[in-house]
Write a protein that holds these residues in place. Structure first.
Motif, PDB file in Angstrom:
ATOM      1  N   GLY A  25       0.756  -1.098   0.093  1.00 40.28           N
ATOM      2  CA  GLY A  25      -0.073  -0.051  -0.121  1.00 40.28           C
ATOM      3  C   GLY A  25       0.904   1.175   0.177  1.00 40.28           C
ATOM      4  O   GLY A  25       2.084   1.405   0.084  1.00 40.28           O
ATOM      5  N   LEU A  27       1.067   4.016   2.093  1.00 37.15           N
ATOM      6  CA  LEU A  27       2.062   4.549   3.357  1.00 37.15           C
ATOM      7  C   LEU A  27       2.941   3.626   3.860  1.00 37.15           C
ATOM      8  O   LEU A  27       4.234   3.808   3.642  1.00 37.15           O
ATOM      9  N   ARG A  60       5.192  -9.927  -5.683  1.00 37.92           N
ATOM     10  CA  ARG A  60       4.375  -8.763  -5.430  1.00 37.92           C
ATOM     11  C   ARG A  60       5.144  -7.726  -4.922  1.00 37.92           C
ATOM     12  O   ARG A  60       5.070  -6.491  -5.335  1.00 37.92           O
ATOM     13  N   GLU A  64       5.461  -4.434  -7.032  1.00 39.13           N
ATOM     14  CA  GLU A  64       4.361  -3.232  -6.391  1.00 39.13           C
ATOM     15  C   GLU A  64       5.190  -2.445  -5.276  1.00 39.13           C
ATOM     16  O   GLU A  64       4.577  -1.418  -5.005  1.00 39.13           O
ATOM     17  N   VAL A  97      -3.852 -10.304   7.722  1.00 37.94           N
ATOM     18  CA  VAL A  97      -3.882  -9.617   8.739  1.00 37.94           C
ATOM     19  C   VAL A  97      -5.194 -10.043   9.529  1.00 37.94           C
ATOM     20  O   VAL A  97      -5.506  -9.781  10.884  1.00 37.94           O
ATOM     21  N   SER A  98      -6.088 -10.604   8.870  1.00 38.71           N
ATOM     22  CA  SER A  98      -7.471 -10.871   9.278  1.00 38.71           C
ATOM     23  C   SER A  98      -7.328 -12.299  10.042  1.00 38.71           C
ATOM     24  O   SER A  98      -8.480 -12.733  10.527  1.00 38.71           O
ATOM     25  N   HIS A 118       1.579  -1.669  12.185  1.00 41.24           N
ATOM     26  CA  HIS A 118       0.160  -1.666  11.208  1.00 41.24           C
ATOM     27  C   HIS A 118      -0.832  -2.310  12.399  1.00 41.24           C
ATOM     28  O   HIS A 118      -0.592  -2.403  13.380  1.00 41.24           O
ATOM     29  N   LYS A 216     -11.884   0.630  11.697  1.00 39.24           N
ATOM     30  CA  LYS A 216     -10.585   1.230  12.318  1.00 39.24           C
ATOM     31  C   LYS A 216     -10.913   1.252  13.902  1.00 39.24           C
ATOM     32  O   LYS A 216     -10.085   1.149  14.415  1.00 39.24           O
ATOM     33  N   MET A 239      -5.896  13.186   6.206  1.00 38.81           N
ATOM     34  CA  MET A 239      -6.141  12.497   4.794  1.00 38.81           C
ATOM     35  C   MET A 239      -4.430  12.774   4.148  1.00 38.81           C
ATOM     36  O   MET A 239      -3.950  13.669   4.163  1.00 38.81           O
ATOM     37  N   MET A 240      -3.984  11.695   3.919  1.00 38.75           N
ATOM     38  CA  MET A 240      -2.617  11.553   3.557  1.00 38.75           C
ATOM     39  C   MET A 240      -2.470  11.962   2.055  1.00 38.75           C
ATOM     40  O   MET A 240      -3.391  11.396   1.048  1.00 38.75           O
ATOM     41  N   ARG A 256      -6.603   9.089  -4.089  1.00 34.20           N
ATOM     42  CA  ARG A 256      -7.433   8.681  -2.847  1.00 34.20           C
ATOM     43  C   ARG A 256      -7.788   9.793  -2.209  1.00 34.20           C
ATOM     44  O   ARG A 256      -7.338  11.054  -2.498  1.00 34.20           O
ATOM     45  N   THR A 257      -8.776   9.845  -1.327  1.00 38.71           N
ATOM     46  CA  THR A 257      -9.480  11.059  -0.725  1.00 38.71           C
ATOM     47  C   THR A 257      -9.569  12.236  -1.645  1.00 38.71           C
ATOM     48  O   THR A 257     -10.123  12.309  -2.809  1.00 38.71           O
TER      49      THR A 257
HETATM   50  N1  LIG Z   1      -4.622   6.938   2.815  1.00 35.61           N
HETATM   51  C1  LIG Z   1      -5.152   7.849   3.608  1.00 35.61           C
HETATM   52  O1  LIG Z   1      -5.281   8.827   3.453  1.00 35.61           O
HETATM   53  C2  LIG Z   1      -5.182   7.497   5.128  1.00 35.61           C
HETATM   54  C3  LIG Z   1      -5.496   8.248   5.988  1.00 35.61           C
HETATM   55  C4  LIG Z   1      -5.528   8.154   7.356  1.00 35.61           C
HETATM   56  C5  LIG Z   1      -5.163   6.739   7.592  1.00 35.61           C
HETATM   57  N2  LIG Z   1      -4.885   5.856   6.768  1.00 35.61           N
HETATM   58  C6  LIG Z   1      -4.308   4.413   7.240  1.00 35.61           C
HETATM   59  O2  LIG Z   1      -3.109   3.925   6.995  1.00 35.61           O
HETATM   60  C7  LIG Z   1      -3.003   2.733   6.467  1.00 35.61           C
HETATM   61  C8  LIG Z   1      -2.415   2.492   5.048  1.00 35.61           C
HETATM   62  O3  LIG Z   1      -3.241   3.318   4.424  1.00 35.61           O
HETATM   63  P1  LIG Z   1      -2.771   3.070   2.849  1.00 35.61           P
HETATM   64  O4  LIG Z   1      -3.532   4.499   2.292  1.00 35.61           O
HETATM   65  O5  LIG Z   1      -1.468   3.057   2.530  1.00 35.61           O
HETATM   66  O6  LIG Z   1      -3.702   1.984   2.302  1.00 35.61           O
HETATM   67  P2  LIG Z   1      -3.628   1.054   0.889  1.00 35.61           P
HETATM   68  O7  LIG Z   1      -2.903   1.905  -0.266  1.00 35.61           O
HETATM   69  O8  LIG Z   1      -5.025   0.860   0.514  1.00 35.61           O
HETATM   70  O9  LIG Z   1      -2.950  -0.242   1.411  1.00 35.61           O
HETATM   71  C9  LIG Z   1      -3.227  -1.079   2.098  1.00 35.61           C
HETATM   72  C10 LIG Z   1      -2.444  -2.084   2.402  1.00 35.61           C
HETATM   73  O10 LIG Z   1      -3.125  -3.231   3.272  1.00 35.61           O
HETATM   74  C11 LIG Z   1      -2.955  -4.380   2.980  1.00 35.61           C
HETATM   75  N3  LIG Z   1      -4.180  -5.112   3.129  1.00 35.61           N
HETATM   76  C12 LIG Z   1      -5.501  -4.988   3.322  1.00 35.61           C
HETATM   77  N4  LIG Z   1      -6.129  -5.818   3.678  1.00 35.61           N
HETATM   78  C13 LIG Z   1      -5.274  -7.049   4.225  1.00 35.61           C
HETATM   79  C14 LIG Z   1      -5.230  -8.135   4.468  1.00 35.61           C
HETATM   80  N5  LIG Z   1      -6.547  -8.675   5.193  1.00 35.61           N
HETATM   81  N6  LIG Z   1      -4.040  -9.038   4.833  1.00 35.61           N
HETATM   82  C15 LIG Z   1      -2.900  -8.371   4.520  1.00 35.61           C
HETATM   83  N7  LIG Z   1      -2.916  -7.052   4.037  1.00 35.61           N
HETATM   84  C16 LIG Z   1      -3.897  -6.438   3.882  1.00 35.61           C
HETATM   85  C17 LIG Z   1      -3.119  -4.184   1.217  1.00 35.61           C
HETATM   86  O11 LIG Z   1      -2.706  -5.085   0.506  1.00 35.61           O
HETATM   87  P3  LIG Z   1      -3.290  -5.560  -0.953  1.00 35.61           P
HETATM   88  O12 LIG Z   1      -2.403  -4.890  -1.750  1.00 35.61           O
HETATM   89  O13 LIG Z   1      -3.238  -7.076  -0.850  1.00 35.61           O
HETATM   90  O14 LIG Z   1      -4.402  -4.994  -0.990  1.00 35.61           O
HETATM   91  C18 LIG Z   1      -2.135  -2.777   1.036  1.00 35.61           C
HETATM   92  O15 LIG Z   1      -1.144  -3.350   1.227  1.00 35.61           O
HETATM   93  C19 LIG Z   1      -4.522   2.165   6.628  1.00 35.61           C
HETATM   94  O16 LIG Z   1      -4.605   1.430   7.858  1.00 35.61           O
HETATM   95  C20 LIG Z   1      -5.480   3.315   6.262  1.00 35.61           C
HETATM   96  O17 LIG Z   1      -6.617   2.952   7.049  1.00 35.61           O
HETATM   97  C21 LIG Z   1      -4.768   5.954   5.395  1.00 35.61           C
END
Ligand SMILES: NC(=O)c1ccc[n+]([C@@H]2O[C@H](COP(=O)([O-])OP(=O)(O)OC[C@H]3O[C@@H](n4cnc5c(N)ncnc54)[C@H](OP(=O)(O)O)[C@@H]3O)[C@@H](O)[C@H]2O)c1
Length: 442
Positions: A25, A27, A60, A64, A97-98, A118, A216, A239-240, A256-257
């Protein structure tokens, strides 16, 4: 609070083993890049990736994560040795992670971990030698208030006091609903749509605006409840958006966002969207989130305390920007950017973008895009009308800990005041968004 020296971060992570989830992902891959850059003598990074086996997980990671432009400085530094450096330091772990222990069966691996970054709600944490656990949440788990404090949830809390949240009951309700639909032989697509709606009803019932913030929040409760004696960091970013400066300015991934609004405007497809111009929108460059996480890890690992602390990492208190400012900056960028002017729909580009509190119009979009837009409006409405400000006293203490400490303050900057919004959006984030998200093959 720990005393910082200019080499504290490098020293701290030397020889450490960190397990990171979500590395594919946005972050977490910035975290991986930064850790490998500031301390190549880390012992190991275990990266949990959803995959059928470690081989697929590794593939991956290469396509990725390490193949991304984000790692260009690492590739330049290591040259031909980059692959062997990665093989030595990084282990791809097929997991989820689930599942209990993230689905990891290798006990030796689990026992080797010093730090988890995480979500780790299902891990039997007390068995290993882990020194700190960092859970990434979101600032929007809290309900709306004038000033939202960095307070942890207690188990069973809802946003609608005196209602109580029973997580097991929520799980049971979801499972029952799913079984009921399957028994009726409903097709997968309908099941997904009904389950999303059902989840939203449950989230709203307890006061959360959507399933994302609802789940969350439950994650925070579970991880707090199960952490045992471990120090726990709950990082709540707002919001990142794209990187401010590291590893280089403007790196972003996906749309995103609020980036959805920018991208659609730049494409000439959208000139207004839901939102109140007076709303303070809380945006934070993703590298600043990572910097705050690294400093928090260091502080908590050294604290010898099993406390949990919540960190809001955003800008609404220290350096607020309103949607009306964003409108102006978007317009300014649009009228100056030659690439956009040359686009075929250039006529629409000189129209100033507006955020409109009662925006419901979808007529600007072709018929086939209307249902997507309606869904997107529903997702973003709570954020673009959000009137709260995120207090960041705990995060401020982290900033104070590194203030004036040699290069640490600069290398791990997460001070919202260092963002010049107009300069950052016009010269860093918008160009980055166009380069990496709108034309990702460039
Ligand atoms: N983006 C924002 O603006 C924002 C703001 C505040 C907080 N956050 C939090 O920051 C964190 C990272 O956000 P992000 O934007 O980097 O998210 P992201 O790009 O959507 O990435 C999410 C990551 O989590 C993995 N994932 C999801 N479900 C999983 C599972 N069951 N088992 C293993 N891996 C799993 C995904 O893997 P796959 O590649 O396999 O899908 C992906 O690597 C999250 O906790 C999010 O809630 C994000």
């Amino acid at each position: 609070m720990a005393e910082f020296r200019s080499n504290s971060v490098e020293e701290h992570f030397k020889g450490k083993t960190i397990l990171v989830t979500g590395a594919t992902g946005f972050l977490a891959k910035i975290f991986v890049e930064k850790i490998l850059r500031v301390q190549p003598n880390i012992k190991r990074l275990y990266l949990v990736v959803r995959a059928s086996n470690p081989h697929v997980a590794l593939q991956r990671l290469h396509s990725e994560v390490f193949g991304k432009k984000l790692f260009k400085m690492q590739r330049e530094k290591w040259g031909k040795k980059f692959s062997s450096f990665l093989s030595e330091k990084v282990v791809a772990v097929a997991g989820d992670v689930s599942l209990h222990n993230f689905g990891i069966k290798d006990q030796i691996l689990i026992e080797e971990i010093d730090i988890i970054v995480h979500s780790a709600a299902t891990t039997r944490l007390d068995e290993s030698r882990i020194e700190v656990l960092l859970y990434v949440s979101t600032a929007y788990v809290s309900g709306e208030a004038e000033l939202i404090l960095e307070e942890a949830f207690h188990m069973g809390q809802t946003l609608k006091s005196p209602l109580k949240l029973d997580i097991n009951l929520e799980k049971k309700l979801i499972e029952e609903k799913l079984s009921e639909l399957k028994a009726q032989n409903v097709n997968e697509r309908t099941i997904t749509s009904i389950m999303k709606e059902f989840g939203t009803i449950r989230a709203n019932f307890h006061g959360w605006s959507n399933t994302y913030t609802f789940t969350k929040s439950m994650g925070e409760m579970l991880v707090t409840n199960m952490k045992g004696n471990l120090p726990l960091i709950i990082t709540r970013p707002t919001m990142m958006i794209g990187t401010h400066s590291q590893p280089f300015p403007g790196w972003v991934e996906g749309v995103r966002t609020i980036d959805f609004v920018f991208v659609e405007y730049f494409k000439g497809a959208l000139t207004s969207f839901v939102g109140h111009p007076k709303t303070t929108i809380d945006l934070i460059p993703a590298d600043m989130v990572i910097n705050s996480m690294i400093i928090a890890l260091l502080v908590h690992s050294k604290s010898n305390s099993s406390n949990s602390l919540v960190y809001h990492i955003g800008t609404s208190l220290g350096n607020p920007i309103k949607l009306s400012d964003i409108q102006d900056i978007m317009h300014c960028y649009m009228t100056k950017e030659p690439w956009l002017k040359n686009s075929e729909k250039s006529g629409a580009f000189y129209e100033k973008f507006t955020f409109n509190p009662s925006y419901m119009e979808v007529h600007e979009f072709p018929q086939n895009k209307r249902s997507r837009l309606k869904r997107i409006i529903n997702i973003y409405r709570p954020y673009l009308h959000f009137s709260g400000i995120f207090d960041d006293k705990n995060t401020e203490k982290l900033r104070m800990a590194i203030k004036g400490v040699g290069s640490v303050e600069r290398e791990f900057n997460f001070d919202p005041n260092s963002i010049d919004w107009k300069d950052y959006l016009m010269n860093v984030h918008f160009p980055g968004l166009i380069k990496y998200s709108m034309q990702p093959k460039m």
